[in-house]
Design an enzyme around this catalytic site. Structure first.
Site, short mmCIF file in Angstrom:
data_model
loop_
_atom_site.label_atom_id
_atom_site.label_comp_id
_atom_site.label_asym_id
_atom_site.label_seq_id
_atom_site.Cartn_x
_atom_site.Cartn_y
_atom_site.Cartn_z
CE1 TYR A 1 6.85 3.62 -19.49
CE2 TYR A 1 4.72 2.83 -18.68
CZ TYR A 1 5.71 3.79 -18.71
OH TYR A 1 5.57 4.93 -17.96
CE1 TYR B 1 6.94 12.54 -16.87
CE2 TYR B 1 7.00 12.95 -14.52
CZ TYR B 1 7.20 12.11 -15.59
OH TYR B 1 7.66 10.87 -15.37
CB SER C 1 9.08 8.18 -15.35
OG SER C 1 7.75 7.84 -15.64
CB VAL D 1 5.19 7.69 -9.93
CG1 VAL D 1 4.45 8.69 -10.76
CG2 VAL D 1 5.27 6.36 -10.56
CE LYS E 1 7.81 7.47 -18.76
NZ LYS E 1 6.90 8.53 -18.26
#
Ligand code: GLN
Length: 402
Positions: free
Chosen positions: A192, A244, A68, A262, A71
């Site tokens: 992705y 998050y 992530s 992660v 992103k």
């Protein structure tokens, strides 16, 4: 590199890393089976300054997949291509308060923000390109420019996520069903997964962060990767949504724009100063690197890095005030002139103009030692000069030595 090597900055980083090793180790992610093979004891920290100086401690050369952390960087690519209005028709600005893989879609299929999976899949599908291969190469080229070297994809991690990524494919299908995905959902999810599988080291992550800290210019290579406004907007979403469902507590305790992945990496940014990468594969309950969070919390506490820390009082922009019976008053300005700098100048000049002893004397505004002036500050300064002239003063402006 060990704690006895390097200069004091390397040693300070090594000490933070050693203290973070006492924190809860966390649990290595295994929902992408290939990630489970990471060494839970591996840990690293790296810092790259906006002057392009690199510092690191621990396993800073161990490669891991971005996940992530990709992103915000892909978001910045699309933002540069589409602009805020067109991009944000498809994705929101709001922290979701939910886990990274939440089914976050409003009635229009618009995910809460681009830092969670649903939002990242929608954003990534908007990258310009004739086909999937071209789109991925564009992502790879941009993320490589952020890192300052060509990034390769980890085929095994990619294949492992592609084989098990039902939930992300489901998010793509839901976005498509709501009319918010221009590509085939499986292709969007696949693109992705590829961006998530790009391999980096902790040092790379710090350079990527430093590029955002430096207004979009990679401080190591000197390349402008994204525009300053794109860098600022990306940091803004990292600050509110990067961690998050831990984003609020993160902003409270650490206060640096950040993004976790992660695989155990985190990028954190101190705007104008540096980017930091940390790595330790064990995750906490929110899916953030447990010891990585500990290391950044310690670092922010120790060095006062919180965004809202009371800043050092800016040095006054008025360097000297010279009263001369023949020449009149000379105000010599210096340094960077932004709002507060001009506010100081306007205050001083207003005082001089109402000083009866100085009535009628000419005014010289010497800006030749000013290193930079923002456009808004320049307009404000022009208004100060116009006001002095309107009051009948003769004003000379010595221009910036550009
Ligand atoms: N590829 C991962 C996923 O979509 C990335 C998630 C993360 O790093 N938080 O599940």
């Amino acid at each position: 590199m060990t704690s006895s090597d390097g200069n004091p900055v390397d040693r300070a980083l090594a000490q933070v890393l050693a203290r973070a090793a006492n924190a809860y180790p966390g649990v290595v992610a295994d929902y992408i089976p290939e990630l489970a093979s990471a060494d839970p004891a591996s840990a690293a920290i790296a810092l790259t300054s906006t002057s392009g100086h690199l510092y690191a401690a621990g396993d800073h050369d161990v490669a891991f997949t971005l996940q992530s952390i990709s992103k915000p960087f892909v978001y910045s690519l699309v933002l540069g291509q589409l602009g805020v209005d067109r991009l944000h028709e498809h994705v929101g600005f709001e922290p979701s308060g939910e886990p990274f893989n939440a089914i976050s879609l409003d009635d229009a299929g618009r995910p809460a923000n681009p830092m969670i999976n649903a939002g990242a899949i929608v954003t990534s599908a908007l990258v310009d390109g004739a086909d999937e291969a071209e789109r991925f190469e564009s992502i790879r080229a941009t993320l490589s420019a952020f890192a300052g070297r060509t990034l390769e994809m980890d085929e095994r991690v990619y294949a492992s996520e592609a084989a098990t990524g039902e939930r992300n494919r489901a998010l793509a299908h839901l976005a498509r069903a709501a009319g918010n995905l221009a590509r085939h959902p499986d292709d969007a999810a696949d693109g992705y997964f590829r961006q998530c599988a790009l391999l980096v080291t902790t040092t790379d992550v710090s350079v990527m962060g430093a590029t955002l800290a430096n207004g979009g210019v990679n401080p190591v290579t000197g390349m402008e990767v994204v525009a300053p406004s794109v860098a600022r907007r990306t940091l803004s979403l990292m600050a509110s949504c990067g961690m998050y469902d831990h984003a609020g507590e993160w902003a409270y305790r650490v206060g640096m724009p950040a993004k976790s992945g992660v695989s155990g990496g985190i990028v954190a940014v101190k705007p104008g100063q540096f980017g930091i990468g940390v790595y330790s594969p064990g995750l906490d309950a929110a899916g953030n690197s447990s010891r990585g969070v500990a290391a950044l919390t310690l670092l922010a506490d120790e060095f006062g890095l919180h965004l809202l820390e009371h800043p050092a009082t800016p040095a006054t922009s008025v360097d000297r005030l010279i009263h001369d019976p023949v020449e009149g008053i000379t105000v010599v300005l210096r340094g960077e002139l932004a709002f507060t700098g001009v506010e100081h100048v306007a205050f001083e000049i207003a005082r001089l103009l109402t000083d009866n002893d100085l009535a009628g004397s000419a005014l010289t505004l010497d800006t030749s030692s000013v290193t930079r002036i923002t456009p808004a500050a320049e307009r404000l300064l022009d208004a100060v000069v116009a006001q002095a002239r309107a009051r009948g003063r003769s004003v000379t402006v010595v221009p910036l030595d550009r």
